[in-house]
Design an enzyme around this catalytic site. Sequence first.
Site: not given
Ligand code: AMP
Length: 284
Positions: A37, A186
Site C-alpha cells: 500500500h 497481503s
Molecule cells: P487492499 O487494501 O487489499 O484493497 O489493497 C489496496 C491496494 O493495494 C490495491 O490496489 C492492491 O492491489 C494494492 N496492493 C495490495 N498488496 C500489494 C502488494 N503486495 N504490492 C503492491 N500493491 C499491493
Amino acid sequence: MRTVTTVAEVRAATGAARRQGRRVGFVPTMGYLHEGHTSLMAAARAATDLVVASVFVNPLQFGAGEDLSSYPRDLDRDTDLSEAAGVDLLFVPSVEEVYPHRPVLTTVTVAGITDRFEGAARPTHFAGVATVVTKLLAIVGPCTTYFGAKDWQQVCVVRRLVDDLSLPATVEACPTVREPDGLALSSRNVYLGPEERAAAPVLRRALEAGAALVAGGERDRRRVEAAMAGVVAAEPLAQLDYAAAVDAATLAEADVLAGQVRLLVAARLGVPRLLDNLGVDVPA
Ligand code: AMP
C-alpha cells in the site's frame, strides 16, 4: 496529514487543490497497510500534489461467509504509515457515509472480464469493487488513481470501468511488493500459520516456472498452465484454485500465447486464498 470522515470534507479539499492547479493523486485501500500500500502512496506522492488515500473495508465486495467481520484493522498504525508515506488527506468514512441508503440499490457491474478467476471464486466481489471505486472516484473527482498489479484482474476491471463510464481518472498500476522469499505482501497473510507461511512462496515459484517456459519458447497456453499447476500440486499444503496464462489487458485465454501475457495463480493455503501474477512479453 489530515484525517477526514465525510464526503464533503474530501470534496472541499480536492476541489480547492484543483482550483489552484494542483494535481490530485488517490490511493484506495481497505487498510491494515503494508509496504504494498505505501508503495502506491509513494508513487502518488512522486507524481501528484495532493495525495488522498482512503481506508474503507467495503462490505459490498465481501461475499456471504467471507471474512468481512474478521478482516484485519488497525487505524492507528494505518494513520502513522500513511503520514510517513506522504499522504496529505486520509479518508476514513463509515459504512453509512459511503452507503447512506441500505440496501444499496445502485451498483456497477463490469461484465465479461469478471466472470473468470477471482470472479468465479467470489461471484459478487467485482460488482462490490466496481461500485465502491466508482463512488470513491466520484467523491475525489478528477485524479490519478493508483492500484497494485498484485490484484491484476482488479486493475483490468478498474481500467475498463473508468473507460466505459468516462470517469475522470487516470489509472496507474504499480509493481507488486514482495517479501524477500517472493511472497506477495497481503493484509490476509496474517491468517497464515507458520507452516503455510513457509509454503506460501510456491505461488511465486509457479509463476516463475511458467515464465521460464515461455522464455524458452513455449507458446502453448495449456502447457504453460500445466507447468504452473504442477509446481503448486507439489506443495502438499497448497490447494490450487487456478493457474492461467491470459491476455494482459482482456484476460482472454488464447490457445497460442502472444503479445502481453499475464500469468495468474490462486491457491488456498490453510485458511486464506492467496493470489499472485506475473507479466511476460511474448515477442511476435
Ligand atoms: P487492499 O487494501 O487489499 O484493497 O489493497 C489496496 C491496494 O493495494 C490495491 O490496489 C492492491 O492491489 C494494492 N496492493 C495490495 N498488496 C500489494 C502488494 N503486495 N504490492 C503492491 N500493491 C499491493
